[in-house]
Design an enzyme around this catalytic site. Structure first.
Site, PDB file in Angstrom:
ATOM      1  N   ARG A  15      48.627  30.342  32.915  1.00  0.00           N
ATOM      2  CA  ARG A  15      47.448  30.365  33.794  1.00  0.00           C
ATOM      3  C   ARG A  15      47.814  30.939  35.164  1.00  0.00           C
ATOM      4  O   ARG A  15      47.457  32.069  35.489  1.00  0.00           O
ATOM      5  CB  ARG A  15      46.886  28.942  33.923  1.00  0.00           C
ATOM      6  CG  ARG A  15      45.508  28.881  34.557  1.00  0.00           C
ATOM      7  CD  ARG A  15      45.491  28.957  36.086  1.00  0.00           C
ATOM      8  NE  ARG A  15      46.263  27.907  36.744  1.00  0.00           N
ATOM      9  CZ  ARG A  15      46.494  27.883  38.044  1.00  0.00           C
ATOM     10  NH1 ARG A  15      46.038  28.835  38.831  1.00  0.00           N
ATOM     11  NH2 ARG A  15      47.213  26.906  38.592  1.00  0.00           N
ATOM     12  N   ASP A  16      48.566  30.185  35.955  1.00  0.00           N
ATOM     13  CA  ASP A  16      48.884  30.659  37.311  1.00  0.00           C
ATOM     14  C   ASP A  16      49.711  31.934  37.230  1.00  0.00           C
ATOM     15  O   ASP A  16      49.570  32.844  38.046  1.00  0.00           O
ATOM     16  CB  ASP A  16      49.657  29.569  38.068  1.00  0.00           C
ATOM     17  CG  ASP A  16      49.447  29.637  39.574  1.00  0.00           C
ATOM     18  OD1 ASP A  16      48.979  30.690  40.055  1.00  0.00           O
ATOM     19  OD2 ASP A  16      49.743  28.657  40.273  1.00  0.00           O
ATOM     20  N   HIS A 207      52.962  21.178  43.109  1.00  0.00           N
ATOM     21  CA  HIS A 207      52.767  22.533  42.583  1.00  0.00           C
ATOM     22  C   HIS A 207      53.249  23.486  43.683  1.00  0.00           C
ATOM     23  O   HIS A 207      52.518  23.787  44.618  1.00  0.00           O
ATOM     24  CB  HIS A 207      51.278  22.714  42.277  1.00  0.00           C
ATOM     25  CG  HIS A 207      50.870  24.065  41.823  1.00  0.00           C
ATOM     26  ND1 HIS A 207      50.599  24.361  40.505  1.00  0.00           N
ATOM     27  CD2 HIS A 207      50.650  25.217  42.499  1.00  0.00           C
ATOM     28  CE1 HIS A 207      50.229  25.625  40.397  1.00  0.00           C
ATOM     29  NE2 HIS A 207      50.240  26.176  41.597  1.00  0.00           N
ATOM     30  N   CYS A 240      48.137  33.562  43.476  1.00  0.00           N
ATOM     31  CA  CYS A 240      46.688  33.378  43.466  1.00  0.00           C
ATOM     32  C   CYS A 240      46.014  34.640  43.983  1.00  0.00           C
ATOM     33  O   CYS A 240      46.339  35.113  45.072  1.00  0.00           O
ATOM     34  CB  CYS A 240      46.313  32.176  44.339  1.00  0.00           C
ATOM     35  SG  CYS A 240      44.531  31.966  44.481  1.00  0.00           S
ATOM     36  N   ASN A 249      55.105  30.998  41.212  1.00  0.00           N
ATOM     37  CA  ASN A 249      55.409  29.568  41.280  1.00  0.00           C
ATOM     38  C   ASN A 249      56.921  29.391  41.276  1.00  0.00           C
ATOM     39  O   ASN A 249      57.670  30.293  40.889  1.00  0.00           O
ATOM     40  CB  ASN A 249      54.872  28.861  40.033  1.00  0.00           C
ATOM     41  CG  ASN A 249      53.376  28.857  39.994  1.00  0.00           C
ATOM     42  OD1 ASN A 249      52.767  29.831  39.592  1.00  0.00           O
ATOM     43  ND2 ASN A 249      52.785  27.768  40.413  1.00  0.00           N
TER      44      ASN A 249
HETATM   45  P1  HMG Z   1      29.894  32.050  42.037  1.00  0.00           P
HETATM   46  O1  HMG Z   1      29.816  33.523  41.887  1.00  0.00           O
HETATM   47  O2  HMG Z   1      29.539  31.431  43.354  1.00  0.00           O
HETATM   48  O3  HMG Z   1      29.144  31.293  40.825  1.00  0.00           O
HETATM   49  O4  HMG Z   1      31.399  31.644  41.684  1.00  0.00           O
HETATM   50  P2  HMG Z   1      27.617  31.025  40.531  1.00  0.00           P
HETATM   51  O5  HMG Z   1      27.514  29.583  40.125  1.00  0.00           O
HETATM   52  O6  HMG Z   1      26.755  31.540  41.649  1.00  0.00           O
HETATM   53  O7  HMG Z   1      27.356  31.929  39.227  1.00  0.00           O
HETATM   54  C1  HMG Z   1      27.402  33.347  39.289  1.00  0.00           C
HETATM   55  C2  HMG Z   1      27.665  33.894  37.902  1.00  0.00           C
HETATM   56  O8  HMG Z   1      28.956  33.448  37.437  1.00  0.00           O
HETATM   57  C3  HMG Z   1      26.664  33.449  36.845  1.00  0.00           C
HETATM   58  O9  HMG Z   1      26.566  34.512  35.909  1.00  0.00           O
HETATM   59  C4  HMG Z   1      27.353  32.304  36.155  1.00  0.00           C
HETATM   60  O10 HMG Z   1      26.928  32.126  34.819  1.00  0.00           O
HETATM   61  C5  HMG Z   1      28.804  32.754  36.180  1.00  0.00           C
HETATM   62  P3  HMG Z   1      25.327  35.546  35.967  1.00  0.00           P
HETATM   63  O11 HMG Z   1      24.112  34.685  35.816  1.00  0.00           O
HETATM   64  O12 HMG Z   1      25.391  36.209  37.320  1.00  0.00           O
HETATM   65  O13 HMG Z   1      25.622  36.460  34.812  1.00  0.00           O
HETATM   66  N1  HMG Z   1      29.727  31.622  36.158  1.00  0.00           N
HETATM   67  C6  HMG Z   1      30.654  31.416  35.203  1.00  0.00           C
HETATM   68  N2  HMG Z   1      30.999  32.142  34.104  1.00  0.00           N
HETATM   69  C7  HMG Z   1      31.977  31.628  33.337  1.00  0.00           C
HETATM   70  N3  HMG Z   1      32.651  30.491  33.621  1.00  0.00           N
HETATM   71  C8  HMG Z   1      32.338  29.756  34.695  1.00  0.00           C
HETATM   72  C9  HMG Z   1      31.302  30.218  35.536  1.00  0.00           C
HETATM   73  N4  HMG Z   1      30.741  29.747  36.667  1.00  0.00           N
HETATM   74  C10 HMG Z   1      29.790  30.604  37.034  1.00  0.00           C
HETATM   75  N5  HMG Z   1      33.010  28.625  34.952  1.00  0.00           N
HETATM   76  C11 HMG Z   1      33.067  30.125  40.889  1.00  0.00           C
HETATM   77  C12 HMG Z   1      31.849  30.316  41.781  1.00  0.00           C
HETATM   78  C13 HMG Z   1      33.720  28.786  41.240  1.00  0.00           C
HETATM   79  C14 HMG Z   1      32.627  30.135  39.441  1.00  0.00           C
HETATM   80  C15 HMG Z   1      34.045  31.300  41.167  1.00  0.00           C
HETATM   81  O14 HMG Z   1      34.284  31.369  42.538  1.00  0.00           O
HETATM   82  C16 HMG Z   1      35.346  31.171  40.441  1.00  0.00           C
HETATM   83  O15 HMG Z   1      35.385  31.227  39.236  1.00  0.00           O
HETATM   84  N6  HMG Z   1      36.465  31.006  41.186  1.00  0.00           N
HETATM   85  C17 HMG Z   1      37.758  30.813  40.584  1.00  0.00           C
HETATM   86  C18 HMG Z   1      38.825  31.490  41.381  1.00  0.00           C
HETATM   87  C19 HMG Z   1      40.158  31.221  40.752  1.00  0.00           C
HETATM   88  O16 HMG Z   1      40.271  31.009  39.561  1.00  0.00           O
HETATM   89  N7  HMG Z   1      41.232  31.242  41.581  1.00  0.00           N
HETATM   90  C20 HMG Z   1      42.565  31.005  41.113  1.00  0.00           C
HETATM   91  C21 HMG Z   1      42.798  29.617  40.646  1.00  0.00           C
HETATM   92  S1  HMG Z   1      43.097  28.453  41.954  1.00  0.00           S
HETATM   93  C22 HMG Z   1      44.780  28.621  42.279  1.00  0.00           C
HETATM   94  O17 HMG Z   1      45.405  29.553  41.835  1.00  0.00           O
HETATM   95  C23 HMG Z   1      45.487  27.546  43.063  1.00  0.00           C
HETATM   96  C24 HMG Z   1      46.322  26.615  42.200  1.00  0.00           C
HETATM   97  O18 HMG Z   1      47.288  27.341  41.451  1.00  0.00           O
HETATM   98  C25 HMG Z   1      47.034  25.579  43.067  1.00  0.00           C
HETATM   99  C26 HMG Z   1      47.813  26.210  44.246  1.00  0.00           C
HETATM  100  O19 HMG Z   1      48.640  27.101  44.019  1.00  0.00           O
HETATM  101  O20 HMG Z   1      47.535  25.775  45.366  1.00  0.00           O
HETATM  102  C27 HMG Z   1      45.441  25.842  41.199  1.00  0.00           C
HETATM  103 MG    MG Z   2      49.213  28.006  42.160  1.00  0.00          MG
END
Ligand code: HMG
Ligand code: MG
Length: 302
Positions: A15-16, A207, A240, A249
């Site tokens: 994933r990450d 993490h 990220c 990581n």
């Molecule tokens: P948004 O654009 O504000 O979502 O995104 P929305 O609710 O307004 O929906 C817009 C469209 O997205 C719609 O589709 C929804 O159906 C679709 P449309 O009608 O336009 O065709 N949608 C989805 N589709 C599939 N799966 C879903 C989903 N949700 C909405 N779950 C949202 C908001 C949170 C979804 C978006 O910002 C997002 O997905 N962000 C994720 C970013 C991400 O993954 N970042 C990396 C992970 S975090 C990380 O790496 C840190 C970590 O490792 C810890 C650390 O290191 O600190 C964990």
């Molecule tokens: Mg991370």
């Protein structure tokens, strides 16, 4: 000096590790990668993320990946879930555990999830409720627990506030993320202490990203403080896409090397992990940065 009698590693490479890759990794290569990791003895593998495919196209194949892997008993296959839509997809994917994720920085939260911290917590409410009804454990990540790429230093009190909200929602586990690898060992003291009234060190997950080469030193300090649960990514894969400058990581092989030197069992087959890293190195067609992995690759070539 008191050190834990064992540690538990969640492998987050699939994933990450893969969410930030410029090229799409073919589904079958992800499946092979997870199958190889499944043979290594990890209690948990974070396999993918049910986030918006527009936001993270690299993991748009989450359902296919989970459907294709050979599940090994004793391994929990987990995935990130940002909202109820993600939870529904994760349920279809038959995950064993989900991870919701927010941050201790408002700006990062906005950039990463298009929501304030409060809005993310509101989104999690129905997710945690549904997961608990289904008997599915919920990890909660808090990102930027030491520093944010946009806001700079983050106060431990800010982390504590978010952790308390998450626990009030009913999450099962707290995972503190040093998203851009800014932590040094004294930050471990501050973080462990600030959450200790609700999350004892042995239950806390760390993490750490190794952007500045301090992740292992932080692990060692955290172990001295009683922490025994860590995330790591084989070969040091990762980063990220919404945190500029974030790199991999903490490499799983590096953590295993430290643990072995300290006489602390992790229950993970280090040679199997090296093989998983080698698979991904071939797939990504670039050298992986993990230090132990590099050293082992060089000694094999010599
Ligand atoms: P948004 O654009 O504000 O979502 O995104 P929305 O609710 O307004 O929906 C817009 C469209 O997205 C719609 O589709 C929804 O159906 C679709 P449309 O009608 O336009 O065709 N949608 C989805 N589709 C599939 N799966 C879903 C989903 N949700 C909405 N779950 C949202 C908001 C949170 C979804 C978006 O910002 C997002 O997905 N962000 C994720 C970013 C991400 O993954 N970042 C990396 C992970 S975090 C990380 O790496 C840190 C970590 O490792 C810890 C650390 O290191 O600190 C964990
Ligand atoms: Mg991370």
């Amino acid at each position: 000096m008191q050190l834990p009698d064992s540690i538990m590693i969640t492998e987050v490479g699939p994933r990450d590790g893969l969410q930030n890759e410029p090229e799409q990794v073919p589904v079958q290569e992800k499946i092979d990668f997870i199958n190889q990791l499944s043979a290594c003895g990890f209690p948990e593998i974070e396999a993918t993320a049910f986030v918006s495919p527009r936001w993270v196209p690299q993991l748009a194949d989450a359902g296919e990946v989970l459907a294709g892997i050979q599940r090994v008993e004793g391994v929990a296959y987990s995935a990130l879930v940002p909202n109820i839509e993600g939870w529904e997809r994760a349920q279809d994917g038959n995950v064993d555990k989900i991870s919701v994720f927010t941050a201790a920085s408002e700006t990062f939260s906005k950039r990463n999830t298009n929501a304030t911290i409060e809005e993310t917590l509101n989104r999690f409410q129905p997710v945690v409720h549904a997961a608990r009804e289904a008997g599915c454990p919920v990890r909660a990540y808090v990102s930027c627990v030491v520093a944010c790429p946009f806001e700079g230093k983050i106060a431990p009190a800010k982390v504590k506030g978010v952790v308390d909200h998450l626990l009030d929602l009913g999450v099962t586990e707290i995972d503190l993320g040093d998203t851009i690898g800014m932590a040094t060992p004294s930050d471990m003291d501050a973080l462990v202490e600030v959450v200790a009234d609700r999350v004892p060190p042995e239950k806390l997950v760390l993490h750490l990203h190794d952007t500045r080469g301090t992740a292992l030193a932080c692990c060692y300090r955290a172990m001295q403080l009683g922490v025994r649960r860590f995330d790591a990514s084989c070969g040091g894969l990762g980063g990220c896409p919404y945190a500029p400058g974030a790199t991999g990581n903490l490499a799983t092989e590096d953590l295993l090397f430290l643990a072995r030197g300290l006489g602390i069992p992790a229950g993970v087959d280090a040679s199997g992990v090296l093989q998983a890293s080698a698979m991904m190195e071939r797939s990504l067609d670039r050298p992986l940065v993990g230090r132990v992995y590099r050293a082992e690759s060089c000694s094999e070539e010599a």
